[in-house]
Scaffold this motif. Structure first.
Motif, PDB file in Angstrom:
ATOM      1  N   GLY A 197      -3.648  13.002  -0.958  1.00  0.00           N
ATOM      2  CA  GLY A 197      -3.721  12.252   0.297  1.00  0.00           C
ATOM      3  C   GLY A 197      -5.144  11.916   0.681  1.00  0.00           C
ATOM      4  N   VAL A 198      -6.075  12.817   0.419  1.00  0.00           N
ATOM      5  CA  VAL A 198      -7.481  12.582   0.773  1.00  0.00           C
ATOM      6  C   VAL A 198      -8.077  11.482  -0.101  1.00  0.00           C
ATOM      7  N   SER A 199      -7.740  11.462  -1.360  1.00  0.00           N
ATOM      8  CA  SER A 199      -8.344  10.467  -2.256  1.00  0.00           C
ATOM      9  C   SER A 199      -7.970   9.043  -1.840  1.00  0.00           C
ATOM     10  N   GLY A 200      -6.764   8.836  -1.343  1.00  0.00           N
ATOM     11  CA  GLY A 200      -6.360   7.495  -0.916  1.00  0.00           C
ATOM     12  C   GLY A 200      -6.471   7.300   0.585  1.00  0.00           C
ATOM     13  N   MET A 201      -6.963   8.289   1.290  1.00  0.00           N
ATOM     14  CA  MET A 201      -7.120   8.256   2.756  1.00  0.00           C
ATOM     15  C   MET A 201      -5.774   7.960   3.442  1.00  0.00           C
ATOM     16  N   ASN A 202      -4.701   8.485   2.900  1.00  0.00           N
ATOM     17  CA  ASN A 202      -3.394   8.281   3.511  1.00  0.00           C
ATOM     18  C   ASN A 202      -2.674   9.632   3.662  1.00  0.00           C
ATOM     19  N   LEU A 203      -3.323  10.519   4.363  1.00  0.00           N
ATOM     20  CA  LEU A 203      -2.788  11.859   4.569  1.00  0.00           C
ATOM     21  C   LEU A 203      -1.798  11.824   5.729  1.00  0.00           C
ATOM     22  N   SER A 204      -0.568  12.210   5.466  1.00  0.00           N
ATOM     23  CA  SER A 204       0.472  12.183   6.485  1.00  0.00           C
ATOM     24  C   SER A 204       0.562  13.566   7.121  1.00  0.00           C
ATOM     25  N   GLY A 205       0.364  13.616   8.420  1.00  0.00           N
ATOM     26  CA  GLY A 205       0.417  14.885   9.146  1.00  0.00           C
ATOM     27  C   GLY A 205       1.806  15.490   9.143  1.00  0.00           C
TER      28      GLY A 205
END
Length: 117
Positions: free
Chosen positions: A32-40
């Protein structure tokens, strides 16, 4: 008594489960961090799932340990119920031919010359 091998196996199983849960959570976080799409919500759900699974496994292990202790306790109590104390054993030989009567013969000589109360 507790079986040390069972305790070690429980600890090893817990450690492997914790390491697996940590690896899956870190893998999800890193992707998630590598694509900046971390879902809470997905992360929270993954944390709750791994936590509940860990708790479930540890409760199963604790139930096994408790069952082992309970079986040992039951066996010990059954053994105690079958014991007979020596005080009530009428067949016991206490090395006396007859019952003692009167004052022992050696004590009057010892008490000669002692002040009387």
């Amino acid at each position: 008594m507790l079986d040390p091998k069972a305790i070690i196996a429980t600890i090893e199983a817990a450690m492997s489960h914790v390491q697996g849960a940590q690896a899956s959570l870190s893998e999800q976080f890193m992707s998630g961090v590598s694509g900046m799409n971390l879902s809470g919500s997905d992360s929270a759900s993954a944390v709750m799932d791994s936590t509940s699974q860990s708790c479930r496994q540890m409760m199963e292990q604790m139930e096994k340990t408790f069952a082992s202790l309970q079986s040992n306790l039951d066996a010990h109590q059954a053994m105690q119920r079958q014991e007979v104390t020596a005080d009530f054993n009428q067949q016991k030989n206490d090395l006396r031919d007859t019952l003692a009567r009167g004052f022992p013969a050696e004590d009057p000589a010892f008490l000669q010359g002692k002040p009387r109360l």
